[in-house]
Design a protein around this motif. Structure first.
Motif, PDB file in Angstrom:
ATOM      1  N   PHE A 124       0.812  -1.028  -0.010  1.00 44.66           N
ATOM      2  CA  PHE A 124       0.119  -0.075  -0.021  1.00 44.66           C
ATOM      3  C   PHE A 124       0.765   1.203   0.030  1.00 44.66           C
ATOM      4  N   HIS A 125       2.120   1.098   0.654  1.00 47.58           N
ATOM      5  CA  HIS A 125       2.932   2.403   0.815  1.00 47.58           C
ATOM      6  C   HIS A 125       3.749   2.651  -0.677  1.00 47.58           C
ATOM      7  N   ALA A 126       3.972   1.485  -1.333  1.00 50.42           N
ATOM      8  CA  ALA A 126       4.867   1.756  -2.695  1.00 50.42           C
ATOM      9  C   ALA A 126       4.015   1.781  -3.629  1.00 50.42           C
ATOM     10  N   VAL A 127       2.840   1.391  -3.707  1.00 52.66           N
ATOM     11  CA  VAL A 127       2.010   1.478  -5.077  1.00 52.66           C
ATOM     12  C   VAL A 127       0.960   2.562  -4.717  1.00 52.66           C
ATOM     13  N   PRO A 128       1.051   3.808  -5.071  1.00 45.01           N
ATOM     14  CA  PRO A 128       0.238   5.005  -4.648  1.00 45.01           C
ATOM     15  C   PRO A 128      -1.236   4.682  -5.314  1.00 45.01           C
ATOM     16  N   TRP A 129      -1.502   3.949  -6.245  1.00 41.68           N
ATOM     17  CA  TRP A 129      -2.831   4.070  -6.486  1.00 41.68           C
ATOM     18  C   TRP A 129      -3.791   2.965  -5.917  1.00 41.68           C
ATOM     19  N   LEU A 130      -2.956   1.946  -5.197  1.00 32.27           N
ATOM     20  CA  LEU A 130      -3.814   0.784  -4.799  1.00 32.27           C
ATOM     21  C   LEU A 130      -4.607   1.133  -3.542  1.00 32.27           C
ATOM     22  N   ALA A 131      -4.360   1.809  -2.649  1.00 32.79           N
ATOM     23  CA  ALA A 131      -5.167   1.974  -1.532  1.00 32.79           C
ATOM     24  C   ALA A 131      -6.338   2.767  -1.827  1.00 32.79           C
ATOM     25  N   SER A 132      -6.026   4.024  -2.704  1.00 35.39           N
ATOM     26  CA  SER A 132      -7.268   4.863  -3.212  1.00 35.39           C
ATOM     27  C   SER A 132      -8.270   3.923  -3.860  1.00 35.39           C
ATOM     28  N   GLN A 133      -7.918   2.803  -4.926  1.00 35.23           N
ATOM     29  CA  GLN A 133      -8.755   2.367  -5.472  1.00 35.23           C
ATOM     30  C   GLN A 133      -9.519   1.125  -4.546  1.00 35.23           C
ATOM     31  N   VAL A 134      -8.841   0.589  -3.602  1.00 32.46           N
ATOM     32  CA  VAL A 134      -9.714  -0.353  -2.730  1.00 32.46           C
ATOM     33  C   VAL A 134     -10.710   0.584  -1.962  1.00 32.46           C
ATOM     34  N   LEU A 135     -10.466   1.839  -1.529  1.00 36.25           N
ATOM     35  CA  LEU A 135     -11.404   2.519  -0.494  1.00 36.25           C
ATOM     36  C   LEU A 135     -12.526   3.109  -1.465  1.00 36.25           C
ATOM     37  N   ALA A 136     -12.020   3.398  -2.840  1.00 36.69           N
ATOM     38  CA  ALA A 136     -13.240   3.797  -3.792  1.00 36.69           C
ATOM     39  C   ALA A 136     -14.168   2.594  -4.204  1.00 36.69           C
ATOM     40  N   ALA A 137     -13.501   1.576  -4.109  1.00 35.28           N
ATOM     41  CA  ALA A 137     -14.650   0.462  -4.441  1.00 35.28           C
ATOM     42  C   ALA A 137     -15.499   0.175  -3.446  1.00 35.28           C
ATOM     43  N   VAL A 138     -15.122   0.295  -2.049  1.00 33.47           N
ATOM     44  CA  VAL A 138     -16.002   0.054  -1.017  1.00 33.47           C
ATOM     45  C   VAL A 138     -17.036   1.118  -0.934  1.00 33.47           C
ATOM     46  N   ARG A 139     -16.662   2.522  -1.239  1.00 40.19           N
ATOM     47  CA  ARG A 139     -17.350   3.646  -1.487  1.00 40.19           C
ATOM     48  C   ARG A 139     -18.507   3.380  -2.341  1.00 40.19           C
ATOM     49  N   ASP A 140     -18.143   3.297  -3.497  1.00 35.07           N
ATOM     50  CA  ASP A 140     -18.826   2.712  -4.825  1.00 35.07           C
ATOM     51  C   ASP A 140     -20.123   2.010  -4.456  1.00 35.07           C
ATOM     52  N   ALA A 183       7.572 -17.260 -11.666  1.00 33.15           N
ATOM     53  CA  ALA A 183       8.417 -18.172 -12.162  1.00 33.15           C
ATOM     54  C   ALA A 183       8.921 -18.052 -13.637  1.00 33.15           C
ATOM     55  N   SER A 184       7.994 -16.954 -14.443  1.00 33.93           N
ATOM     56  CA  SER A 184       8.304 -16.749 -15.956  1.00 33.93           C
ATOM     57  C   SER A 184       9.607 -15.746 -15.940  1.00 33.93           C
ATOM     58  N   GLY A 185       9.466 -14.603 -14.873  1.00 33.87           N
ATOM     59  CA  GLY A 185      10.328 -13.494 -15.032  1.00 33.87           C
ATOM     60  C   GLY A 185      11.080 -13.155 -13.662  1.00 33.87           C
ATOM     61  N   GLY A 186      10.840 -13.834 -12.713  1.00 33.92           N
ATOM     62  CA  GLY A 186      11.365 -13.621 -11.223  1.00 33.92           C
ATOM     63  C   GLY A 186      10.547 -12.330 -10.483  1.00 33.92           C
ATOM     64  N   ALA A 187      11.177 -12.149  -9.424  1.00 30.09           N
ATOM     65  CA  ALA A 187      10.446 -11.131  -8.572  1.00 30.09           C
ATOM     66  C   ALA A 187      10.043  -9.892  -9.381  1.00 30.09           C
ATOM     67  N   ASP A 188      11.102  -9.239 -10.256  1.00 28.03           N
ATOM     68  CA  ASP A 188      10.790  -8.032 -10.712  1.00 28.03           C
ATOM     69  C   ASP A 188       9.605  -8.054 -11.733  1.00 28.03           C
ATOM     70  N   ALA A 189       9.330  -9.377 -12.388  1.00 27.91           N
ATOM     71  CA  ALA A 189       8.020  -9.479 -13.269  1.00 27.91           C
ATOM     72  C   ALA A 189       6.763  -9.517 -12.469  1.00 27.91           C
ATOM     73  N   ARG A 190       6.743 -10.246 -11.009  1.00 19.82           N
ATOM     74  CA  ARG A 190       5.842 -10.208 -10.298  1.00 19.82           C
ATOM     75  C   ARG A 190       5.465  -8.852  -9.584  1.00 19.82           C
ATOM     76  N   ASP A 191       6.610  -8.129  -9.249  1.00 24.79           N
ATOM     77  CA  ASP A 191       6.058  -6.856  -8.736  1.00 24.79           C
ATOM     78  C   ASP A 191       5.718  -5.897  -9.794  1.00 24.79           C
ATOM     79  N   ALA A 192       6.208  -6.013 -10.920  1.00 24.05           N
ATOM     80  CA  ALA A 192       5.822  -5.019 -12.209  1.00 24.05           C
ATOM     81  C   ALA A 192       4.243  -4.906 -12.298  1.00 24.05           C
ATOM     82  N   ALA A 193       3.619  -6.041 -11.985  1.00 24.49           N
ATOM     83  CA  ALA A 193       2.066  -6.075 -12.077  1.00 24.49           C
ATOM     84  C   ALA A 193       1.705  -4.694 -11.465  1.00 24.49           C
ATOM     85  N   TRP A 194       2.126  -4.466 -10.558  1.00 20.82           N
ATOM     86  CA  TRP A 194       1.665  -3.212  -9.670  1.00 20.82           C
ATOM     87  C   TRP A 194       2.010  -1.855 -10.325  1.00 20.82           C
TER      88      TRP A 194
END
Length: 479
Positions: A271-287, A410-421
């Motif tokens: 939540f700290h490193a992905v700036p859009w994530l927290a706001s989208q979670v809270l917005a979904a609950v509010r919506d 498994a496909s691209g290592g930890a960088d590929a996993r975290d790049a999804a955010w």
């Protein structure tokens, strides 16, 4: 004294007791009380209540409605007070210095282990040990923001249903003396609407306080419910709950504490490193909450069998009847977004935690499975909250999300996993949980395409390599 001449058999027509008048004026913004309302209150027998008892009740009512407003919004002060009383009734000892030190040390170790498996920023994160009351105080403002649209909607629907119900009953359908002769009960209800909205807002505040207080007795960490209730830099552990969790599993408490510290640290990092994530979670609950449809037919049915002046009976009659059984299209869309985001958060936390603790904790696998079972089943407090707002805060597709992140790794290592955010446009969607390998392949394709385009551009410019001659040197081709 003129009233004594008009009514010889009633030497004096007293008003309401001063204590009750003070309460009612507080609920109506300090305005003079409507004479019809006064007559109705007297018809209910409130003028004859023992003064000492009335003074005690008046004090409780004044405290309950002190921060309420006419909109029916949640009163965070009332909700917090109820939640604190709820946790105190179950036992909520103060946090000892040793427990605070254990939490700080566990989070420090957790961050060292996480540094080996993810590069997401964790600068400044600090371990905290909180009591249940501290968790209530810190998280209640977020809960209030999320459920306030529902509280207002319920208040409006309740007022409309009661007005309709009283209108259908008419004066003859009410207890004798409850309203002055010739008075339309529905019209009087309209005059009392602001007070009723305050009452309903305060009733909802009490219910919210009870739900959050019960949840405080169950959570193991600050943001275990996957909603960013506790912002960075605090990484919160609940020592009393952690100890009970470890004892129930018959697992060494320090191991359980470290495992939970890694999970909460990973969640807080995300939540700290992905700036859009927290706001989208809270917005979904509010919506979801904002588009909640109140089941007015069920409310009217519940009100038919009770005294509309009995707040406790009203609350019991309406339990489980507030929300329409069918979700609106907007709610379905918001719920899909929310469930996907919650699953992605917990799926990523699962994968990263497993990688971080595997080399260090002998009972890591058992702890991980226990956490997953816990989230899948949901506790009684979570069910209480679901009944209150019509929403279950549970990642239903946690395993699907975990499989997706594991496939990325498994496909691209930890960088590929975290790049999804990296951006909401590239983050997995609900459909991607059905086809994680397809998502992995699509994430790999743009990279390969970009490399090919770069090589083609270099080839066409003639600088694909030193000492080579490209097509530009050969002159025009003919076919």
């Amino acid at each position: 004294m003129t009233e004594s001449h008009d009514r010889p058999d009633e030497p004096e027509e007293p008003g309401l007791p001063p204590e009750l008048e003070q309460v009612l004026r507080g609920l109506t913004g300090g305005a003079e009380l409507d004479p019809q309302m006064v007559e109705m209150m007297k018809g209910m027998g409130l003028a004859d209540v023992d003064p000492q008892m009335l003074q005690m009740v008046a004090g409780q009512v004044q405290a309950m409605f002190a921060g309420a407003d006419d909109s029916g919004s949640v009163d965070v002060t009332v909700a917090t007070d109820i939640a604190r009383k709820t946790v105190a009734a179950e036992g909520d000892p103060s946090i000892a210095a040793a427990a605070s030190a254990d939490a700080r040390q566990a989070v420090d170790v957790a961050n060292l282990w996480l540094d080996a498996v993810t590069d997401l920023d964790h600068s400044g994160l600090v371990g905290r040990a909180w009591s249940r009351a501290e968790w209530v105080e810190a998280t209640m403002p977020v809960w209030r923001e999320l459920v306030d649209p529902i509280a207002v909607g319920v208040g409006d629907a309740m007022g409309a249903a009661m007005t309709k119900q009283l209108g259908e009953m008419g004066e003859s359908g009410l207890p004798e003396g409850m309203v002055p002769p010739g008075t339309n009960p529905a019209a009087m209800m309209g005059q009392m609407a602001p007070m009723l909205r305050r009452m309903q807002g305060s009733m909802f505040s009490v219910q919210l306080g009870q739900a959050v207080g019960a949840l405080a007795g169950e959570v193991l960490t600050g943001s275990e419910v996957s909603i960013p209730l506790v912002p960075a830099p605090d990484v919160v552990l609940m020592p009393q709950a952690v100890a009970a969790f470890a004892a129930g599993l018959e697992i060494d408490e320090p191991q359980a504490r470290l495992h939970l510290a890694v999970r909460e640290s990973a969640r807080t990092r995300l939540f700290h490193a992905v700036p859009w994530l927290a706001s989208q979670v809270l917005a979904a609950v509010r919506d979801y909450a904002r588009d909640t449809t109140i089941d007015t037919d069920a409310i009217e049915e519940g009100l038919r069998s009770i005294d509309p002046t009995d707040a406790e009976a009203m609350q019991q009659a309406l339990a489980g009847r507030l929300f329409a059984p069918q979700q609106s299209p907007a709610q379905k869309a918001a719920l899909s977004r929310l469930e996907t985001l919650l699953a992605l958060v917990e799926g990523w936390v699962d994968v990263v935690t497993a990688a971080a603790v595997a080399p260090h904790l002998p009972q890591a696998e058992a702890l991980g499975e226990a956490v997953r079972r816990r989230r899948a089943s949901g506790g009684p407090a979570e069910k209480t909250f679901a009944a209150l707002v019509g929403l279950e805060l549970r990642p239903r597709r946690l395993r699907d999300a975990a499989n997706l992140f594991a496939a990325l790794e498994a496909s691209g290592g930890a960088d590929a996993r975290d790049a999804a955010w990296a951006h909401p446009d590239v983050a997995p969607q609900a459909a991607d949980l059905d086809d994680p390998l397809g998502y992995v392949e699509r994430q790999r394709t743009p990279t390969g395409g970009d490399d090919f385009d770069a090589e083609l551009d270099a080839f066409l410019r003639g600088d694909s390599g030193e000492g080579t001659t490209g097509p530009a040197d050969e002159g025009p081709r003919t076919s």
